[in-house]
Design an enzyme around this catalytic site. Structure first.
Site, PDB file in Angstrom:
ATOM      1  CG  ASP A 337      -0.112   0.035   2.524  1.00 28.80           C
ATOM      2  OD1 ASP A 337       0.726  -0.869   2.701  1.00 28.80           O
ATOM      3  OD2 ASP A 337      -0.283   0.982   3.312  1.00 28.80           O
ATOM      4  CD  GLU A 338      -1.115   4.934   2.745  1.00 34.23           C
ATOM      5  OE1 GLU A 338      -1.997   5.780   2.883  1.00 34.23           O
ATOM      6  OE2 GLU A 338      -0.395   4.512   3.665  1.00 34.23           O
TER       7      GLU A 338
HETATM    8  N1  IFG Z   1      -3.606   4.070   5.592  1.00 36.47           N
HETATM    9  C1  IFG Z   1      -2.382   3.283   5.712  1.00 36.47           C
HETATM   10  C2  IFG Z   1      -2.088   2.727   7.087  1.00 36.47           C
HETATM   11  C3  IFG Z   1      -2.494   3.669   8.219  1.00 36.47           C
HETATM   12  C4  IFG Z   1      -3.934   4.071   8.018  1.00 36.47           C
HETATM   13  C5  IFG Z   1      -4.449   4.861   9.213  1.00 36.47           C
HETATM   14  C6  IFG Z   1      -3.605   1.389   4.778  1.00 36.47           C
HETATM   15  C7  IFG Z   1      -3.583   0.132   3.950  1.00 36.47           C
HETATM   16  C8  IFG Z   1      -4.053   4.851   6.737  1.00 36.47           C
HETATM   17  N2  IFG Z   1      -2.468   2.137   4.783  1.00 36.47           N
HETATM   18  O1  IFG Z   1      -4.597   1.675   5.416  1.00 36.47           O
HETATM   19  O2  IFG Z   1      -0.689   2.459   7.201  1.00 36.47           O
HETATM   20  O3  IFG Z   1      -1.642   4.790   8.281  1.00 36.47           O
HETATM   21  O4  IFG Z   1      -5.855   4.980   9.185  1.00 36.47           O
END
Ligand code: IFG
Length: 526
Positions: A337-338
């Site tokens: 992710d991200e």
């Molecule tokens: N998104 C990030 C997480 C976390 C989350 C907090 C995902 C897959 C926001 N990635 O959710 O690492 O920071 O709500």
């Protein structure tokens, strides 16, 4: 009625009254099993109006000699002991035991029960639990716990009587994956906290705990071939605290504790993004050949493994090899992710290579559904969290979807504006919103046949201790457990909230620091 008959009926009434059993004069039945507040709601309940009383003399009989069944029996006896003071004996038998027993039997009775279903038949004389295998018995035991008074969950001796309404419950889950995720990277939580989470989700028939073991702020699992990952990469956390990590022995202890509760551990090593803890531990993992500084903030998307170096894939192979060797469950979660600092043309071949590595170590790939832009191998599971397009792209490649929509199932989302803990970038999630959705219809293009199950995720940027975990996880978690277990046709918020309200005494008895949502009609005895 003659004088003699009158005398007999009054005498009989007085005897019953003195025997302490409750009889509502003129009522047909004393109990109604179908009115009990069981979560997840069972598929079918037939009440027969009487009750079974658990006593010090009650014995738990298991059919046959299987060690695994003995363990299930012992688990049950141990659970009942603190509050009842009964040390129920666990005995083996080849045939149905006599009156006053609890009888656990595995017999391939009914294919519709699947792996985790059970039939619970309660009469005045016996509590009989049958299933296709021990996992089903374990799930049925959670139902029996909820049929006993809430005080059964107390850690100290309580007065009884310990009555269970009679009838038959036939029950089995809709989805085979019903999980909770705990982010132990942003803030580290020790083995005992993880075991407490396992106990709490087991009580609601959940069967997966996903541990988010690595991120920018912390690497939490010992990797013997790359020791700095844990010793340096695990040495801090959000806010700058000491962090921590699980030795492989401690991780194996967690895995066994979960396995004894028929819960699968899914370990996640997030990559190529969310990797600053690893990048700070080994210069070679960086394209610059310079290790980064440890990071204790809460930004995301700024880190990436060096996807163009061969040594990066050697690193990943070592990590996956060691993790797979101590993970009996089928899944390794590769994150994905991200990865905002990884070029798309680098990300795609990276994820393709990592999939090959995981398969080479005999494991199945789970990843956040960002990985759907790569070429997904067969049997990959994509975890939906925020992007409908990714979910549909994954389905188009034959992947199953694990439903964790942030707007519904992210446990770090605040309940409302007043919640001190958590975030709200996705949504505020009160108890009704957390419950009122269906994984089978939530994403257009993703139908029930594409959904492996549901997972509620607790990210811990703002969560620092067990009480915080409990406050964000309860009372939303029983709802996710029900969404994963109970047919959607049997689910409605207006009916569920009443059952949830009746669980308040149980949460108190289990000493859970739950959020007393005003959306729920709590029936908590003072
Ligand atoms: N998104 C990030 C997480 C976390 C989350 C907090 C995902 C897959 C926001 N990635 O959710 O690492 O920071 O709500």
């Amino acid at each position: 009625m003659t004088y003699r008959k009158q005398l007999i009926s009054i005498t009989a009434f007085l005897i019953v009254l003195m025997s302490g059993s409750q009889i509502t004069y003129g009522a047909k039945t004393k109990t109604d099993l179908s009115k009990e507040s069981i979560i997840p709601r069972p598929v079918s309940i037939i009440a027969t109006g009487d009750y079974f009383t658990l006593k010090a003399t009650t014995a738990i009989f298991i059919q046959g000699e299987s060690e695994e069944l003995k363990q299930v029996g012992l688990y049950f006896s141990e659970r009942l002991k603190p509050s009842t003071g009964f040390g129920l004996e666990v005995k083996t038998t080849t045939k149905e035991p006599g009156s006053g027993s609890i009888y656990l039997a595995v017999s391939g009775t009914d294919p519709k029960l699947g792996n985790e279903g059970y039939v619970l038949t309660i009469t005045k004389k016996m509590v009989k639990l049958t299933a296709n295998n021990p996992a089903g018995l374990f799930r049925g035991i959670q139902t029996i716990r909820q049929l006993l008074p809430a005080n059964i969950e107390k850690a100290s001796k309580q007065t009884g009587p310990w009555k269970i309404a009679t009838g038959t419950i036939t029950d089995y889950p809709v989805y085979s994956y019903r999980g909770t995720m705990l982010d132990v990277s942003r803030h580290f939580f020790g083995v005992n906290d993880v075991k407490r989470v396992i106990d709490l989700i087991a009580a609601y028939k959940m069967n997966v705990l996903h541990l988010h073991l690595s991120d920018d702020q912390g690497w939490r699992i010992e990797i013997k071939s790359w020791p700095n990952l844990a010793t340096h990469g695990g040495s801090t956390q959000v806010g700058g605290g000491n962090g921590g990590y699980y030795t492989q022995e401690q991780y194996s202890d967690i895995v066994k504790y979960a396995k004894d509760r028929y819960i699968m551990i899914v370990p996640e090593i997030d990559m190529p993004g969310h990797t600053n803890a690893a990048l700070a531990s080994y210069a070679v993992l960086n394209c610059s050949d310079k290790a980064t500084e440890l990071y204790t903030g809460t930004n995301v998307g700024f880190s990436t493994l060096c996807t163009t170096k061969d040594s990066t894939y050697k690193f990943i192979d070592d990590v996956v090899r060691e993790l797979a060797a101590i993970t009996p469950g089928p899944f390794i979660h590769i994150g994905g992710d991200e990865s905002h600092s990884t070029k798309r043309e680098d990300y795609i071949p990276f994820i393709n290579k990592v999939q090959d590595i995981v398969l080479a170590h005999g494991k199945q790939i789970l990843g956040w559904d960002d990985i759907a832009i790569s070429t997904l191998k067969p049997n990959v599971v994509a975890q939906n969290w925020a992007n409908v397009k990714n979910a549909n792209l994954a389905v188009s490649q034959g992947a199953k979807i694990l439903m964790s929509p942030a707007k519904k199932a992210y446990l770090d989302m605040q309940y409302d504006k007043s919640t001190k803990l958590g975030l709200h970038w996705a949504a505020y999630i009160e108890l009704d919103s957390a419950y009122i959705w269906d994984p089978a219809t939530y994403i257009p293009g993703v139908g029930k046949e594409n959904v492996l199950g549901i997972e509620a995720a607790l990210w811990t940027e703002t969560i620092t201790k067990m009480d915080d975990i409990e406050y964000m996880v309860f009372p939303r978690l029983p709802g996710y457990a029900e969404i994963g277990w109970t047919p959607s046709a049997l689910r409605s918020w207006d009916e569920y909230k009443i059952r949830l309200g009746k669980q308040g005494d149980r949460f108190k008895a289990m000493d859970i620091n739950y959020y007393p949502s005003t959306r729920v009609p709590w029936e908590v005895k003072k």
